[in-house]
Scaffold this motif. Sequence first.
Motif, PDB file in Angstrom:
ATOM      1  N   ALA A   5      60.326  10.373 -42.824  1.00 32.57           N
ATOM      2  CA  ALA A   5      60.238  11.677 -42.170  1.00 32.57           C
ATOM      3  C   ALA A   5      61.329  12.606 -42.683  1.00 32.57           C
ATOM      4  N   PHE A   6      60.966  13.471 -43.626  1.00 34.75           N
ATOM      5  CA  PHE A   6      61.900  14.480 -44.103  1.00 34.75           C
ATOM      6  C   PHE A   6      61.801  15.723 -43.234  1.00 34.75           C
ATOM      7  N   ASP A   7      62.872  16.472 -43.182  1.00 31.00           N
ATOM      8  CA  ASP A   7      62.957  17.615 -42.285  1.00 31.00           C
ATOM      9  C   ASP A   7      63.164  18.894 -43.094  1.00 31.00           C
ATOM     10  N   HIS A   8      62.235  19.872 -42.902  1.00 29.01           N
ATOM     11  CA  HIS A   8      62.380  21.167 -43.576  1.00 29.01           C
ATOM     12  C   HIS A   8      63.317  22.102 -42.810  1.00 29.01           C
ATOM     13  N   GLY A   9      63.838  21.647 -41.671  1.00 23.56           N
ATOM     14  CA  GLY A   9      64.640  22.530 -40.821  1.00 23.56           C
ATOM     15  C   GLY A   9      65.836  23.127 -41.546  1.00 23.56           C
ATOM     16  N   TRP A  10      65.974  24.445 -41.480  1.00 23.96           N
ATOM     17  CA  TRP A  10      67.076  25.130 -42.173  1.00 23.96           C
ATOM     18  C   TRP A  10      67.718  26.211 -41.306  1.00 23.96           C
ATOM     19  N   LEU A  11      67.023  26.647 -40.257  1.00 27.72           N
ATOM     20  CA  LEU A  11      67.492  27.777 -39.463  1.00 27.72           C
ATOM     21  C   LEU A  11      68.349  27.284 -38.296  1.00 27.72           C
ATOM     22  N   ALA A  87      60.874  33.395 -45.660  1.00 27.12           N
ATOM     23  CA  ALA A  87      61.918  32.475 -46.114  1.00 27.12           C
ATOM     24  C   ALA A  87      61.551  31.033 -45.769  1.00 27.12           C
ATOM     25  N   ASP A  88      60.949  30.832 -44.597  1.00 32.39           N
ATOM     26  CA  ASP A  88      60.532  29.484 -44.227  1.00 32.39           C
ATOM     27  C   ASP A  88      59.445  28.973 -45.163  1.00 32.39           C
ATOM     28  N   GLU A  89      58.503  29.850 -45.537  1.00 36.70           N
ATOM     29  CA  GLU A  89      57.474  29.461 -46.490  1.00 36.70           C
ATOM     30  C   GLU A  89      58.114  29.065 -47.820  1.00 36.70           C
ATOM     31  N   ARG A  90      59.122  29.824 -48.250  1.00 34.72           N
ATOM     32  CA  ARG A  90      59.787  29.531 -49.508  1.00 34.72           C
ATOM     33  C   ARG A  90      60.493  28.167 -49.446  1.00 34.72           C
ATOM     34  N   VAL A  91      61.169  27.903 -48.336  1.00 33.61           N
ATOM     35  CA  VAL A  91      61.861  26.621 -48.185  1.00 33.61           C
ATOM     36  C   VAL A  91      60.863  25.467 -48.226  1.00 33.61           C
ATOM     37  N   ARG A  92      59.757  25.600 -47.483  1.00 31.92           N
ATOM     38  CA  ARG A  92      58.766  24.532 -47.435  1.00 31.92           C
ATOM     39  C   ARG A  92      58.132  24.291 -48.799  1.00 31.92           C
ATOM     40  N   GLY A  96      58.874  20.941 -50.557  1.00 33.69           N
ATOM     41  CA  GLY A  96      57.702  20.102 -50.346  1.00 33.69           C
ATOM     42  C   GLY A  96      57.418  19.149 -51.489  1.00 33.69           C
ATOM     43  N   ALA A  97      57.450  19.653 -52.723  1.00 37.02           N
ATOM     44  CA  ALA A  97      57.145  18.801 -53.872  1.00 37.02           C
ATOM     45  C   ALA A  97      58.173  17.680 -54.018  1.00 37.02           C
ATOM     46  N   GLN A  98      59.443  17.999 -53.758  1.00 34.26           N
ATOM     47  CA  GLN A  98      60.481  16.967 -53.845  1.00 34.26           C
ATOM     48  C   GLN A  98      60.294  15.905 -52.770  1.00 34.26           C
ATOM     49  N   PHE A  99      59.973  16.346 -51.552  1.00 38.26           N
ATOM     50  CA  PHE A  99      59.740  15.391 -50.475  1.00 38.26           C
ATOM     51  C   PHE A  99      58.549  14.484 -50.797  1.00 38.26           C
ATOM     52  N   GLU A 100      57.462  15.077 -51.369  1.00 40.80           N
ATOM     53  CA  GLU A 100      56.285  14.289 -51.692  1.00 40.80           C
ATOM     54  C   GLU A 100      56.618  13.214 -52.717  1.00 40.80           C
TER      55      GLU A 100
END
Length: 342
Positions: A5-11, A87-92, A96-100
């Motif tokens: 479970a990776f987390d995209h949380g940044w804010l 910005a959230d779309e950009r982070v994801r 995303g590719a690295q997490f995959e």
Amino acid sequence: MFEIAFDHGWLAGKGFSRERGRALLRLLEALARSGSLREAAQSAQLSYRFAWGLLGDAARLFGAPLVDMQRGKAARLSLLGRRVLAADERVRAALGAQFERLRAEIPPLLAEALPGARPRLTIHASHDLALETLRALCERSLELGLVVRGADESLAALARGECDLAGFHVADALPRAAAAAAALGRWLDPRKHTLIHFVTRQQGLIARPGSRIRGVHDLARPGVRFIHRQSGSGGRTAPERELSVAAAVADGHADAGFGLRADATRFKLAFVPLAMERYFFACAKSALRGAALKSFLEVLRSPRFASGVRRLPGYDSSQSARLEPLDAALTWVEPPRSQPHA
């Protein structure tokens, strides 16, 4: 069973935890669709009171409101709110590719030490919104390793034996379909490989509401700002390129660009359909006899998969799991006419 479970949380900020940051982003995305704070809070699974307080805390965190709310009018994201969502779309997209890749790499490292391991499939595939639905439904019966990369890279990986399935899409009426055709001929052998139909999706022009863009010819009008992201441009991943087009149009940086109906709907933009894209998985014919591929096809045929795809505007799963020869991906090409003998 453990999960990766990776987390995209940044804010986050002082007195504003990452959990509240994630809740805020869910709320902003729901507000962009509904225009009603009460409806958006319900969609984001937040109470109305909590959502109201969350917007107030966010305004203090950023020093400006993220949502414009006036009595008697629909709630709308402010410019700052739209930029936060972008910005959230950009982070994801960037992570995303690295997490995959990591999700695909970690299970094999642990597999030999785990009792009762499930059948495993490794997929290298170009980006598609329906892949998330597929992965979620495969969790019970398969260990699915998904790596998102370009179509040509995915087909090359299959040819080298680095994955079990290679995902790619072919447009029925766009010039770039020739690139997919060339990749098939370069990497696959019709005697050894076959295709599994995944989904079809609607491709076209994403346009700013009120731009009066109803077709490709309107792009030639003076003053029309068109944004185009060529594959591989700027080092961006495929999901980031697609989302950047829709986000740029929604943010007023462009009047139109090519993209999917699903992305246009997400950002409440106009859409002009131009072509249907078919998404296939290529695999070795011999792999179809294995337990992993049989389980995979069962998921594609399931009502739950069809239901998940129906939630994506412009998508169709009526042919999912259908086995086809390689030349099925090339049906948009008219066969050459025979030349008369001299």
